[in-house]
Design a protein around this motif. Structure first.
Motif, PDB file in Angstrom:
ATOM      1  N   ALA A   1       0.689   2.315 -16.540  1.00 42.88           N
ATOM      2  CA  ALA A   1      -0.127   1.162 -16.162  1.00 42.88           C
ATOM      3  C   ALA A   1       0.571  -0.141 -16.531  1.00 42.88           C
ATOM      4  O   ALA A   1       0.557  -1.111 -15.767  1.00 42.88           O
ATOM      5  N   GLU A   2       1.224  -0.172 -17.691  1.00 47.26           N
ATOM      6  CA  GLU A   2       1.952  -1.376 -18.113  1.00 47.26           C
ATOM      7  C   GLU A   2       3.142  -1.652 -17.189  1.00 47.26           C
ATOM      8  O   GLU A   2       3.424  -2.799 -16.855  1.00 47.26           O
ATOM      9  N   LEU A   3       3.828  -0.589 -16.760  1.00 49.28           N
ATOM     10  CA  LEU A   3       4.962  -0.758 -15.851  1.00 49.28           C
ATOM     11  C   LEU A   3       4.543  -1.305 -14.491  1.00 49.28           C
ATOM     12  O   LEU A   3       5.333  -1.938 -13.797  1.00 49.28           O
ATOM     13  N   LEU A   4       3.298  -1.065 -14.095  1.00 50.39           N
ATOM     14  CA  LEU A   4       2.813  -1.508 -12.789  1.00 50.39           C
ATOM     15  C   LEU A   4       1.925  -2.753 -12.878  1.00 50.39           C
ATOM     16  O   LEU A   4       1.406  -3.216 -11.868  1.00 50.39           O
ATOM     17  N   ALA A   5       1.766  -3.296 -14.071  1.00 52.78           N
ATOM     18  CA  ALA A   5       0.888  -4.458 -14.267  1.00 52.78           C
ATOM     19  C   ALA A   5       1.502  -5.732 -13.685  1.00 52.78           C
ATOM     20  O   ALA A   5       2.720  -5.883 -13.623  1.00 52.78           O
ATOM     21  N   VAL A   6       0.641  -6.635 -13.251  1.00 52.33           N
ATOM     22  CA  VAL A   6       1.054  -7.944 -12.743  1.00 52.33           C
ATOM     23  C   VAL A   6       0.658  -8.991 -13.770  1.00 52.33           C
ATOM     24  O   VAL A   6      -0.519  -9.129 -14.106  1.00 52.33           O
TER      25      VAL A   6
ATOM     26  N   PRO B   1       6.130  -5.950 -11.683  1.00 51.33           N
ATOM     27  CA  PRO B   1       5.867  -4.515 -11.809  1.00 51.33           C
ATOM     28  C   PRO B   1       7.100  -3.705 -11.437  1.00 51.33           C
ATOM     29  O   PRO B   1       7.923  -4.143 -10.629  1.00 51.33           O
ATOM     30  N   LEU B   2       7.218  -2.543 -12.017  1.00 56.90           N
ATOM     31  CA  LEU B   2       8.353  -1.674 -11.733  1.00 56.90           C
ATOM     32  C   LEU B   2       8.494  -1.434 -10.239  1.00 56.90           C
ATOM     33  O   LEU B   2       9.602  -1.434  -9.703  1.00 56.90           O
TER      34      LEU B   2
ATOM     35  N   THR C   1      -2.446  -7.212  -4.772  1.00 55.04           N
ATOM     36  CA  THR C   1      -2.333  -8.097  -5.929  1.00 55.04           C
ATOM     37  C   THR C   1      -1.867  -9.461  -5.447  1.00 55.04           C
ATOM     38  O   THR C   1      -1.502  -9.619  -4.278  1.00 55.04           O
ATOM     39  N   ALA C   2      -1.823 -10.422  -6.346  1.00 54.84           N
ATOM     40  CA  ALA C   2      -1.383 -11.770  -5.988  1.00 54.84           C
ATOM     41  C   ALA C   2       0.066 -11.786  -5.511  1.00 54.84           C
ATOM     42  O   ALA C   2       0.445 -12.614  -4.688  1.00 54.84           O
TER      43      ALA C   2
ATOM     44  N   ILE D   1       0.785  -2.882  -4.716  1.00 53.58           N
ATOM     45  CA  ILE D   1       1.213  -1.919  -5.733  1.00 53.58           C
ATOM     46  C   ILE D   1       0.821  -0.534  -5.216  1.00 53.58           C
ATOM     47  O   ILE D   1      -0.352  -0.271  -4.979  1.00 53.58           O
ATOM     48  N   PRO D   2       1.806   0.356  -5.026  1.00 54.44           N
ATOM     49  CA  PRO D   2       1.478   1.692  -4.518  1.00 54.44           C
ATOM     50  C   PRO D   2       0.691   2.488  -5.552  1.00 54.44           C
ATOM     51  O   PRO D   2       0.836   2.268  -6.755  1.00 54.44           O
ATOM     52  N   PRO D   3      -0.121   3.419  -5.085  1.00 62.13           N
ATOM     53  CA  PRO D   3      -0.906   4.240  -6.011  1.00 62.13           C
ATOM     54  C   PRO D   3      -0.029   5.295  -6.673  1.00 62.13           C
ATOM     55  O   PRO D   3       1.092   5.566  -6.239  1.00 62.13           O
ATOM     56  N   LEU D   4      -0.542   5.884  -7.725  1.00 65.34           N
ATOM     57  CA  LEU D   4       0.130   7.013  -8.362  1.00 65.34           C
ATOM     58  C   LEU D   4      -0.297   8.295  -7.661  1.00 65.34           C
ATOM     59  O   LEU D   4      -1.387   8.377  -7.123  1.00 65.34           O
TER      60      LEU D   4
END
Length: 119
Positions: free
Chosen positions: A75-80, A3-4, A49-50, A54-57
């Motif tokens: 969402a794609e940038l923060l996806a695992v 993730p970004l 996450t595994a 991941i910080p919230p927006l």
């Protein structure tokens, strides 16, 4: 695959992240991944996450004001990508093996914990 933005669970996890972080090659590059430092925002209402947190927006996390991104793109940038992470585990294990007996046991423990979380 990473993730970004993501943050460590604790100090040992942060050391593990730094020891195993690499960046993917781009179309202009060739060869193996290169090491890359990371930084994370302060802990707040992060999602577990595994691979870490991941910080919230928004106000308590990632400020997206003024960005021209669709919510789906963020969402794609923060996806695992768990499958991608699983595929990288042999490379991570081989990288850590290069340090032999000098590698702290805690890093082996972090790798084993990651493997368990990924399933």
């Amino acid at each position: 695959m990473v993730p970004l933005v993501h943050e460590a669970r604790d100090w040992e996890h942060g050391v593990f992240m730094g020891a195993t972080m690499s960046s993917e090659t781009t179309a202009a590059e060739a060869g193996s991944p290169r090491s890359s430092p990371t930084s994370s925002p302060a802990r707040s209402a992060s999602s577990e996450t595994a691979i870490g947190l991941i910080p919230p927006l928004g106000d308590a996390g990632i400020d997206t004001d003024g960005l021209d991104f669709a919510p789906a793109a963020i969402a794609e940038l923060l996806a695992v990508d768990a499958d991608g992470w699983k595929a990288q585990l042999p490379q991570v294990r081989a990288h850590l093996a290069l340090f032999g007996e000098r590698l702290p046991g805690e890093l082996h423990g972090q790798l084993e914990a990651l493997e368990r979380r990924l399933g």
